[in-house]
Design a protein around this motif. Structure first.
Motif, mmCIF file in Angstrom:
data_model
loop_
_atom_site.group_PDB
_atom_site.id
_atom_site.type_symbol
_atom_site.label_atom_id
_atom_site.label_comp_id
_atom_site.label_asym_id
_atom_site.label_seq_id
_atom_site.Cartn_x
_atom_site.Cartn_y
_atom_site.Cartn_z
ATOM 1 N N SER A 275 42.046 53.683 64.300
ATOM 2 C CA SER A 275 41.589 53.167 63.009
ATOM 3 C C SER A 275 40.733 51.923 63.187
ATOM 4 O O SER A 275 39.695 51.766 62.523
ATOM 5 C CB SER A 275 42.794 52.854 62.112
ATOM 6 N N ALA A 276 41.156 51.017 64.082
ATOM 7 C CA ALA A 276 40.380 49.806 64.341
ATOM 8 C C ALA A 276 39.006 50.166 64.918
ATOM 9 O O ALA A 276 37.981 49.597 64.520
ATOM 10 C CB ALA A 276 41.125 48.888 65.302
ATOM 11 N N ALA A 277 38.989 51.137 65.838
ATOM 12 C CA ALA A 277 37.725 51.569 66.424
ATOM 13 C C ALA A 277 36.813 52.179 65.371
ATOM 14 O O ALA A 277 35.600 51.949 65.369
ATOM 15 C CB ALA A 277 37.978 52.576 67.550
ATOM 16 N N ALA A 278 37.397 52.942 64.449
ATOM 17 C CA ALA A 278 36.603 53.576 63.400
ATOM 18 C C ALA A 278 35.983 52.534 62.468
ATOM 19 O O ALA A 278 34.808 52.648 62.083
ATOM 20 C CB ALA A 278 37.465 54.552 62.608
ATOM 21 N N LEU A 279 36.752 51.519 62.115
ATOM 22 C CA LEU A 279 36.236 50.481 61.221
ATOM 23 C C LEU A 279 35.091 49.694 61.869
ATOM 24 O O LEU A 279 34.046 49.471 61.248
ATOM 25 C CB LEU A 279 37.359 49.527 60.814
ATOM 26 N N VAL A 280 35.295 49.289 63.113
ATOM 27 C CA VAL A 280 34.249 48.547 63.809
ATOM 28 C C VAL A 280 33.017 49.431 64.027
ATOM 29 O O VAL A 280 31.871 48.967 63.940
ATOM 30 C CB VAL A 280 34.769 48.003 65.157
ATOM 31 N N SER A 281 33.245 50.720 64.253
ATOM 32 C CA SER A 281 32.127 51.648 64.433
ATOM 33 C C SER A 281 31.348 51.823 63.143
ATOM 34 O O SER A 281 30.111 51.969 63.166
ATOM 35 C CB SER A 281 32.637 53.011 64.922
ATOM 36 N N LEU A 282 32.028 51.814 62.008
ATOM 37 C CA LEU A 282 31.331 51.910 60.720
ATOM 38 C C LEU A 282 30.437 50.691 60.503
ATOM 39 O O LEU A 282 29.310 50.815 60.012
ATOM 40 C CB LEU A 282 32.345 52.038 59.581
ATOM 41 N N PHE A 283 30.948 49.531 60.852
ATOM 42 C CA PHE A 283 30.128 48.321 60.748
ATOM 43 C C PHE A 283 28.913 48.423 61.664
ATOM 44 O O PHE A 283 27.786 48.120 61.265
ATOM 45 C CB PHE A 283 30.961 47.098 61.101
ATOM 46 N N ALA A 284 29.146 48.879 62.893
ATOM 47 C CA ALA A 284 28.043 49.016 63.838
ATOM 48 C C ALA A 284 27.037 50.058 63.365
ATOM 49 O O ALA A 284 25.824 49.890 63.543
ATOM 50 C CB ALA A 284 28.580 49.388 65.221
ATOM 51 N N ALA A 285 27.531 51.143 62.745
ATOM 52 C CA ALA A 285 26.633 52.174 62.221
ATOM 53 C C ALA A 285 25.763 51.595 61.105
ATOM 54 O O ALA A 285 24.545 51.867 61.027
ATOM 55 C CB ALA A 285 27.432 53.365 61.705
ATOM 56 N N GLY A 286 26.370 50.799 60.240
ATOM 57 C CA GLY A 286 25.598 50.140 59.191
ATOM 58 C C GLY A 286 24.530 49.228 59.777
ATOM 59 O O GLY A 286 23.387 49.197 59.306
ATOM 60 N N CYS A 287 24.898 48.483 60.840
ATOM 61 C CA CYS A 287 23.931 47.600 61.503
ATOM 62 C C CYS A 287 22.801 48.402 62.146
ATOM 63 O O CYS A 287 21.630 47.996 62.107
ATOM 64 C CB CYS A 287 24.631 46.758 62.570
ATOM 65 N N ALA A 288 23.135 49.545 62.742
ATOM 66 C CA ALA A 288 22.125 50.373 63.394
ATOM 67 C C ALA A 288 21.106 50.879 62.389
ATOM 68 O O ALA A 288 19.887 50.761 62.593
ATOM 69 C CB ALA A 288 22.798 51.553 64.106
ATOM 70 N N ILE A 289 21.599 51.431 61.289
ATOM 71 C CA ILE A 289 20.702 51.947 60.251
ATOM 72 C C ILE A 289 19.938 50.797 59.603
ATOM 73 O O ILE A 289 18.735 50.884 59.345
ATOM 74 C CB ILE A 289 21.491 52.739 59.198
ATOM 75 N N GLY A 290 20.648 49.700 59.334
ATOM 76 C CA GLY A 290 20.022 48.556 58.689
ATOM 77 C C GLY A 290 18.926 47.929 59.527
ATOM 78 O O GLY A 290 17.877 47.545 59.003
ATOM 79 N N SER A 291 19.146 47.816 60.834
ATOM 80 C CA SER A 291 18.130 47.204 61.693
ATOM 81 C C SER A 291 16.860 48.047 61.731
ATOM 82 O O SER A 291 15.740 47.511 61.692
ATOM 83 C CB SER A 291 18.678 47.002 63.107
ATOM 84 N N PHE A 292 17.021 49.367 61.786
ATOM 85 C CA PHE A 292 15.855 50.238 61.763
ATOM 86 C C PHE A 292 15.168 50.197 60.394
ATOM 87 O O PHE A 292 13.948 50.053 60.300
ATOM 88 C CB PHE A 292 16.264 51.669 62.105
ATOM 89 N N PHE A 293 15.965 50.284 59.350
ATOM 90 C CA PHE A 293 15.431 50.251 57.994
ATOM 91 C C PHE A 293 14.711 48.932 57.730
ATOM 92 O O PHE A 293 13.622 48.900 57.135
ATOM 93 C CB PHE A 293 16.563 50.454 56.990
ATOM 94 N N GLY A 294 15.315 47.822 58.172
ATOM 95 C CA GLY A 294 14.697 46.521 57.981
ATOM 96 C C GLY A 294 13.360 46.405 58.683
ATOM 97 O O GLY A 294 12.407 45.823 58.144
ATOM 98 N N GLY A 295 13.264 46.964 59.901
ATOM 99 C CA GLY A 295 11.998 46.935 60.616
ATOM 100 C C GLY A 295 10.916 47.728 59.902
ATOM 101 O O GLY A 295 9.765 47.293 59.803
ATOM 102 N N VAL A 296 11.290 48.909 59.387
ATOM 103 C CA VAL A 296 10.327 49.751 58.661
ATOM 104 C C VAL A 296 9.883 49.065 57.367
ATOM 105 O O VAL A 296 8.685 49.016 57.041
ATOM 106 C CB VAL A 296 10.944 51.130 58.356
ATOM 107 N N VAL A 297 10.851 48.520 56.613
ATOM 108 C CA VAL A 297 10.530 47.841 55.352
ATOM 109 C C VAL A 297 9.609 46.654 55.605
ATOM 110 O O VAL A 297 8.620 46.442 54.886
ATOM 111 C CB VAL A 297 11.816 47.379 54.641
ATOM 112 N N ALA A 298 9.900 45.886 56.629
ATOM 113 C CA ALA A 298 9.075 44.710 56.930
ATOM 114 C C ALA A 298 7.656 45.109 57.326
ATOM 115 O O ALA A 298 6.689 44.417 56.981
ATOM 116 C CB ALA A 298 9.721 43.886 58.037
ATOM 117 N N ASP A 299 7.525 46.220 58.077
ATOM 118 C CA ASP A 299 6.182 46.703 58.407
ATOM 119 C C ASP A 299 5.389 47.008 57.140
ATOM 120 O O ASP A 299 4.207 46.668 57.024
ATOM 121 C CB ASP A 299 6.271 47.973 59.268
ATOM 122 N N ARG A 300 6.040 47.657 56.176
ATOM 123 C CA ARG A 300 5.364 48.019 54.920
ATOM 124 C C ARG A 300 5.003 46.776 54.099
ATOM 125 O O ARG A 300 3.886 46.643 53.596
ATOM 126 C CB ARG A 300 6.256 48.951 54.097
#
Length: 468
Positions: A275-300
């Motif tokens: 459960s602890a691994a799943a929670l931390v992984s969800l946070f990391a997944a959000g960071c992964a998507i967010g970092s890519f999304f943020g880079g694309v948004v900033a380019d635009r």
């Protein structure tokens, strides 16, 4: 020939991104098994924080070495050397019998990362044009975070088992070291430096205006390695945009270093390893998507607002760390029954607070210095930010123990401890909410400095091209 060149670029980027995956997996390995390391070596939160401090501090002060090496050697060789350092030290941590041994090898690990990370960043900067560089950094962060998720989750799950009589956490370190050595071989054998490709194109087309060719080789007859390195250092340190991004990074990196305690915190609340691994992984997944999304948004946005778009994105992302830290650490009930509330909060938090590096810092650094100084500017950024932020982890542990009453002896190996979880969460909140706010504020001067620094860098590049 054209097909082979395009394929070569693709193959190099694939392997570079594989190296980023392993680098982030290695970074998340120890925090994922803090609980087991604590039990093995009878170490409290402050002791565990010192392990992170040692690695980060060495990584910070040694980062300029990457800039010096890359001036004189091709980046695949530099990267392979750095990966070997972190690989061997990771395996040695898994084989350590004493806490001091772990501390020593974490320092060696930091030296390896100090060489690898700036070289990776400059490699990406040279592989993308200005208008798409945020996407390039975003993708690097995305795949790297996937590696972090995998490394942290696998290590957390493996920690609950034994493999051929070897404790799971130790086996995870040895396994990670083996994979990393293989990546070092791939980098050294197959990766082609973008600077070398630029020189080949220069020779083939007889075009002396390719400014990338400037950085392939240094005239060692007229200028020594140290003189060239010192020149690069002085040029980087004078850039005001660099100074202000480093200033925000000094405080903005503190929360991210403090977050290494998330896994331990969830286990203290009472969550099991999975459960602890799943929670931390969800946070990391959000960071992964967010970092890519943020880079694309900033380019635009930078197309419409070329001098301020990236800065606005960074300030938004940093500011979002304040409400989410408050909700996660002070509002959500610290109970296993809050699993889904934690999950949603962590994912949304990761999605919004992870833009800074890909949306602004990485792309902007590449635009405010000539291309031959890119590795140096990334190296000095790491030197200041990482060495300073390395204090965050031990400070969280000290606050939890000395101010909020954390007691290692009161922790149940299976059920955790609600009292100690609350103490740790208070220490975390102290090192997250305020630094996020200051980080957002310190981006403001860039509205006045970035435009001028970018113009200066372009003029310098043109002058260097004319001297070829």
């Amino acid at each position: 020939m054209r097909t082979m060149r395009v394929f070569g670029i693709s193959l190099s980027l694939i392997i570079i991104n594989m190296a980023a995956i392993m680098e982030r997996a290695d970074e998340n390995l120890l925090p994922a098994v803090y609980k087991e390391v604590s039990e093995t070596f009878k170490a409290g939160p402050s002791d565990l924080g010192y392990l992170t401090f040692i690695r980060n501090f060495v990584q910070g002060i040694a980062s300029p070495v990457a800039g010096i090496l890359v001036i004189n050697y091709d980046r695949p060789t530099v990267l392979a050397i750095g990966i070997l350092f972190w690989s061997l030290s990771t395996g040695a941590v898994g084989a350590s019998n004493y806490f001091k041994q772990v501390g020593f090898w974490r320092a060696v690990n930091g030296f390896g990362l100090a060489i690898v990370i700036p070289a990776l960043q400059s490699f990406i900067a040279d592989s993308y044009a200005d208008e798409s560089r945020g996407t390039g950094f975003g993708f690097l962060s995305l795949v790297g975070t996937v590696g972090g998720i995998g490394g942290g989750a696998i290590a957390t799950v493996m920690a609950g088992y034994k493999f051929w009589g070897v404790p799971g956490w130790r086996f995870a370190f040895v396994m990670m070291a083996t994979f990393s050595i293989f990546i070092a071989f791939l980098v050294f054998t197959f990766v082609v430096d973008p600077r070398k490709r630029a020189n080949v194109e220069h020779d083939n087309t007889k075009n002396s205006t390719d400014r990338e060719g400037l950085v392939e080789k240094v005239n060692t007859n007229s200028m020594s390695i140290w003189t060239e390195s010192w020149t690069a250092m002085k040029a980087v340190m004078k850039v005001k945009t660099f100074q202000f991004i480093v200033l925000q990074g000094l405080v903005g990196s503190l929360p991210w270093t403090a977050m290494v305690f998330f896994t331990l915190w969830f286990e203290l609340i009472g969550f099991d390893h999975n459960s602890a691994a799943a929670l931390v992984s969800l946070f990391a997944a959000g960071c992964a998507i967010g970092s890519f999304f943020g880079g694309v948004v900033a380019d635009r946005i930078s197309h419409a607002y070329p001098h301020s778009g990236r800065i606005m994105c960074a300030q938004f992302s940093a500011f979002m760390g304040i409400p989410f830290s408050w909700i996660l650490l002070r509002i959500v009930p610290q109970s296993v029954s809050s699993y889904y509330t934690f999950a949603v909060t962590l994912f949304l938090m990761g999605l919004t607070i992870s833009w800074n590096s890909t949306a602004s810092n990485g792309p902007m650094f590449a635009e405010v210095v000539p291309s031959k100084h890119r590795t140096m500017i990334y190296a000095f950024d790491r030197a200041f930010e990482v060495s300073f932020s390395s204090f965050a982890a031990p400070v969280v542990g000290i606050l939890a123990e000395k101010l909020y009453g954390y007691d290692t002896k009161s922790v149940d190996p299976v059920l955790g401890s609600a009292k100690e979880a609350l103490a740790l969460s208070k220490g975390l909140f102290s090192m997250m909410a305020i630094p996020f706010g200051l980080c957002s504020l310190f981006y403001t001067p860039l509205y006045w400095t970035f435009k001028q620094d970018r113009q200066n860098a372009r003029i310098a590049s043109i002058k260097e091209t004319e001297m070829i």
